[in-house]
Structure formats: C-alpha cells, structure tokens
Design a protein around this motif. Structure first.
Motif, mmCIF file in Angstrom:
data_model
loop_
_atom_site.group_PDB
_atom_site.id
_atom_site.type_symbol
_atom_site.label_atom_id
_atom_site.label_comp_id
_atom_site.label_asym_id
_atom_site.label_seq_id
_atom_site.Cartn_x
_atom_site.Cartn_y
_atom_site.Cartn_z
ATOM 1 N N VAL A 80 51.476 54.248 51.381
ATOM 2 C CA VAL A 80 51.281 54.054 49.949
ATOM 3 C C VAL A 80 50.522 52.748 49.771
ATOM 4 O O VAL A 80 50.952 51.701 50.265
ATOM 5 C CB VAL A 80 52.634 53.989 49.211
ATOM 6 N N ALA A 81 49.383 52.797 49.074
ATOM 7 C CA ALA A 81 48.539 51.610 48.951
ATOM 8 C C ALA A 81 47.817 51.587 47.619
ATOM 9 O O ALA A 81 47.480 52.643 47.061
ATOM 10 C CB ALA A 81 47.513 51.567 50.089
ATOM 11 N N PHE A 82 47.561 50.386 47.135
ATOM 12 C CA PHE A 82 46.686 50.205 45.985
ATOM 13 C C PHE A 82 45.252 50.111 46.490
ATOM 14 O O PHE A 82 44.929 49.274 47.340
ATOM 15 C CB PHE A 82 47.059 48.933 45.220
ATOM 16 N N LEU A 83 44.397 50.964 45.954
ATOM 17 C CA LEU A 83 42.992 51.012 46.347
ATOM 18 C C LEU A 83 42.117 50.962 45.111
ATOM 19 O O LEU A 83 42.472 51.495 44.058
ATOM 20 C CB LEU A 83 42.686 52.284 47.133
ATOM 21 N N ALA A 84 40.978 50.314 45.240
ATOM 22 C CA ALA A 84 40.027 50.240 44.128
ATOM 23 C C ALA A 84 39.181 51.506 44.097
ATOM 24 O O ALA A 84 38.737 52.001 45.132
ATOM 25 C CB ALA A 84 39.141 49.009 44.277
ATOM 26 N N ASP A 85 38.986 52.030 42.911
ATOM 27 C CA ASP A 85 38.234 53.275 42.737
ATOM 28 C C ASP A 85 36.789 52.991 42.322
ATOM 29 O O ASP A 85 36.517 52.049 41.580
ATOM 30 C CB ASP A 85 38.902 54.144 41.668
ATOM 31 N N ASN A 86 35.887 53.849 42.806
ATOM 32 C CA ASN A 86 34.480 53.710 42.465
ATOM 33 C C ASN A 86 33.830 55.082 42.535
ATOM 34 O O ASN A 86 34.293 55.961 43.265
ATOM 35 C CB ASN A 86 33.778 52.745 43.426
ATOM 36 N N ASP A 87 32.757 55.274 41.794
ATOM 37 C CA ASP A 87 32.068 56.564 41.771
ATOM 38 C C ASP A 87 31.154 56.764 42.970
ATOM 39 O O ASP A 87 30.772 57.896 43.279
ATOM 40 C CB ASP A 87 31.259 56.711 40.486
ATOM 41 N N VAL A 88 30.769 55.683 43.632
ATOM 42 C CA VAL A 88 29.880 55.756 44.790
ATOM 43 C C VAL A 88 30.506 54.945 45.920
ATOM 44 O O VAL A 88 31.363 54.092 45.672
ATOM 45 C CB VAL A 88 28.467 55.200 44.465
ATOM 46 N N PRO A 89 30.111 55.185 47.171
ATOM 47 C CA PRO A 89 30.622 54.351 48.268
ATOM 48 C C PRO A 89 30.327 52.877 48.000
ATOM 49 O O PRO A 89 29.251 52.510 47.527
ATOM 50 C CB PRO A 89 29.843 54.865 49.481
ATOM 51 N N PHE A 90 31.288 52.019 48.303
ATOM 52 C CA PHE A 90 31.122 50.607 48.004
ATOM 53 C C PHE A 90 29.968 49.976 48.777
ATOM 54 O O PHE A 90 29.319 49.047 48.299
ATOM 55 C CB PHE A 90 32.431 49.861 48.291
ATOM 56 N N GLU A 91 29.689 50.498 49.972
ATOM 57 C CA GLU A 91 28.588 49.946 50.763
ATOM 58 C C GLU A 91 27.243 50.172 50.081
ATOM 59 O O GLU A 91 26.281 49.435 50.319
ATOM 60 C CB GLU A 91 28.568 50.577 52.161
ATOM 61 N N ALA A 92 27.164 51.203 49.229
ATOM 62 C CA ALA A 92 25.905 51.515 48.544
ATOM 63 C C ALA A 92 25.812 50.845 47.175
ATOM 64 O O ALA A 92 24.799 50.989 46.489
ATOM 65 C CB ALA A 92 25.765 53.030 48.395
ATOM 66 N N ASP A 93 26.823 50.116 46.788
ATOM 67 C CA ASP A 93 26.857 49.473 45.476
ATOM 68 C C ASP A 93 26.368 48.039 45.601
ATOM 69 O O ASP A 93 27.040 47.180 46.168
ATOM 70 C CB ASP A 93 28.286 49.503 44.927
ATOM 71 N N ARG A 94 25.175 47.756 45.073
ATOM 72 C CA ARG A 94 24.603 46.414 45.206
ATOM 73 C C ARG A 94 25.393 45.366 44.429
ATOM 74 O O ARG A 94 25.316 44.179 44.734
ATOM 75 C CB ARG A 94 23.148 46.422 44.741
ATOM 76 N N GLY A 95 26.128 45.801 43.429
ATOM 77 C CA GLY A 95 26.927 44.865 42.654
ATOM 78 C C GLY A 95 28.347 44.731 43.149
ATOM 79 O O GLY A 95 29.211 44.197 42.434
ATOM 80 N N TYR A 96 28.604 45.184 44.372
ATOM 81 C CA TYR A 96 29.944 45.222 44.957
ATOM 82 C C TYR A 96 30.671 43.878 44.842
ATOM 83 O O TYR A 96 31.774 43.805 44.307
ATOM 84 C CB TYR A 96 29.793 45.654 46.410
ATOM 85 N N ALA A 97 30.063 42.805 45.324
ATOM 86 C CA ALA A 97 30.738 41.501 45.333
ATOM 87 C C ALA A 97 30.994 40.994 43.915
ATOM 88 O O ALA A 97 32.096 40.534 43.591
ATOM 89 C CB ALA A 97 29.913 40.491 46.122
ATOM 90 N N TRP A 98 29.975 41.078 43.065
ATOM 91 C CA TRP A 98 30.120 40.591 41.692
ATOM 92 C C TRP A 98 31.206 41.377 40.944
ATOM 93 O O TRP A 98 32.036 40.789 40.240
ATOM 94 C CB TRP A 98 28.793 40.687 40.965
ATOM 95 N N LYS A 99 31.213 42.676 41.096
ATOM 96 C CA LYS A 99 32.207 43.497 40.415
ATOM 97 C C LYS A 99 33.617 43.168 40.906
ATOM 98 O O LYS A 99 34.576 43.135 40.121
ATOM 99 C CB LYS A 99 31.900 44.976 40.636
ATOM 100 N N GLY A 100 33.742 42.929 42.204
ATOM 101 C CA GLY A 100 35.055 42.601 42.744
ATOM 102 C C GLY A 100 35.564 41.255 42.280
ATOM 103 O O GLY A 100 36.768 41.063 42.100
#
Length: 268
Positions: free
Chosen positions: A61-81
């Motif tokens: 059982v874990a808390f995970l962040a949800d996204n519509d696309v793979p995080f590696e393909a999201d250029r705004g990954y760091a800023w959004k996090g």
C-alpha cells in the motif's frame, strides 16, 4: 453496541489472516529519475492455511503521484513536483508486483520495520486504508507532502490515539527522517512502535555481490539460489515473471520519491 459491519470490507481486509503490518523503505536507485531518493510504503503480511506467510499473499500500500503521461516524458516534472501541481492517491497492489518493480527491475534493496499493532489497531488501520483508497486525493510536494508524510498521516490518524509520537523534524521530510520519529514512539507500556527486521530483501545484484564474498560451502557447487522475499524458499522464474492476471489497468503514476536524510540510504 458493536459498529455495523461491511461485508465487502471484511472480505477485502481478511483480518483473521493478517499476520503483520510492515513499513518498507525502497533504497534509492539510478534506474529512473523518480527512483533517485527512496520510497516508503506499507506491506500487509498475510498467513496461509498452514500458518506460513508466503510473499505472494502479501499486499503493498503506497501513496503515489498521478499523471496523465509518464513522468520521464514530462518536461515540467521537477517544477510541478516542487509546486504541488501533482495530486497523490493511495494505491494497493500485490507485494510481488512491488518486488518485481523495485528488486528485480530496478535493482533496489528493501529494508523493513514491523509495526507493533494490536488487533484493534490493525482493524482501524485497515478501515482507514479502505476509506482513503476509495476516496482520498491529496496535493503532492517533493519534500514536504510526499509518500512518507502522507503515509505517516494515514497511520497516525488511525492508530496513534494511545501513543506518544514526537513532532517531525525539519522542513523536508525524507523517508529516513520520518522513520526516526516512529522509531522513538512508545505505547503506554513503553514498548516501541517500530521493530527493525534484520532480514532485508536484497536486489539480485546486491545478493550476488554478498555471495561472491562468502567462502564456498560446498566444493562441488559454485552457484547459489538467492532467497525469496521474506520466506525460506527460493525464487523461481515463475515467481518473478510479470503477472498476467490484473483486475484493472492502473493510471500512469510514479512514487516521485524524495532525498535521504544526511546521506543515509543513499545510492549504492
């Protein structure tokens, strides 16, 4: 007066077979960006009819962040996090799926602690997990509201009414530092909340390096089968093969994991 029971919850929780609840820390890994800093989750350990606790019956059982696309393909990954754009929810899956992902695929060790919960606290925790998994969604931040802090909130809200738990330290909350707070928590009798389980679940690479440093136990044998997760049996090809039976297709998600405290549990 006893609270009304929910048949669906009772079937899901299987409280009569729930042997232990463990806190598991997945070591950092360079396999992917989201795995660089470690991840905290719960393991629900179940007994079989013989009283054993085989790994395939356990759930994670874990808390995970949800996204519509793979995080590696999201250029705004760091800023959004950093700014809380991502939302997080609670996800349950077979423990062997987590084992395949972390230990087999990403080569990460799993360190374990056992939560000292009585039967009533286990029920309360399972009720909380049931409720949050169905309806809970939370803002997600890399450093201050993440897999570790959300899990602490879940457990503390459920079972810590009679326990003394100290405040969390610092602005950032990596998994190692959150575990320090739980390790210092005591019940009314002074018993610790967390008990370290010395049998870590090692990655195949780590197990191979450890085995290479051991003197051979049999002159006629040069190979050693690594132990299975948390049991005395051995891992087979079928054990680590991808599961072919999934009840649902999960959303794209990542643990968006967080840095270790003071270099502990750092990358190998």
């Amino acid at each position: 007066v006893a609270a009304p029971s929910c048949a669906a919850f009772e079937r899901w929780a299987e409280l009569d077979s729930l042997a232990e609840v463990e806190v598991v820390l997945a070591a950092p890994s360079t396999a992917m960006v989201g795995s660089l800093f470690g991840h905290l989750f719960l393991r629900l350990v179940y007994r079989d009819d013989d009283g054993e606790t085989p790994a395939h019956l356990s759930r994670s059982v874990a808390f995970l962040a949800d996204n519509d696309v793979p995080f590696e393909a999201d250029r705004g990954y760091a800023w959004k996090g950093l700014t809380g754009v991502y939302s997080a929810s609670l996800h349950e899956r077979p423990f062997m799926d987590a084992f395949r992902e972390y230990v087999v695929t990403e080569g990460r060790d799993l360190r374990r602690w056992r939560l000292a919960l009585d039967a009533g606290e286990r029920r309360t925790l399972m009720e909380r997990i049931w409720t949050v998994e169905e309806a809970g969604q939370f803002a997600y931040y890399f450093f201050r509201q993440n897999c570790a802090t959300l899990m602490m909130d879940l457990v503390e809200d459920a079972v810590f009414a009679t326990r003394t738990v100290g405040p969390r330290r610092g602005v950032a909350s990596p998994p190692a530092s959150t575990l320090e707070v739980w390790a210092e928590a005591r019940d009314a009798d002074g018993q610790p909340l967390l008990t370290f389980v010395p049998q870590a679940i090692l990655s195949f690479d780590h197990e191979a390096r450890v085995s290479s440093r051991r003197p051979p136990t049999n002159a006629g044998s040069s190979t050693r089968t690594p132990p299975s997760p948390c049991t005395g049996s051995t891992i087979t090809a079928a054990t680590v093969a991808p599961s072919r039976h999934r009840t649902q297709t999960p959303r794209s998600r990542s643990a968006i994991e967080i840095p270790p405290a003071n270099g502990r549990n750092g990358a190998r």
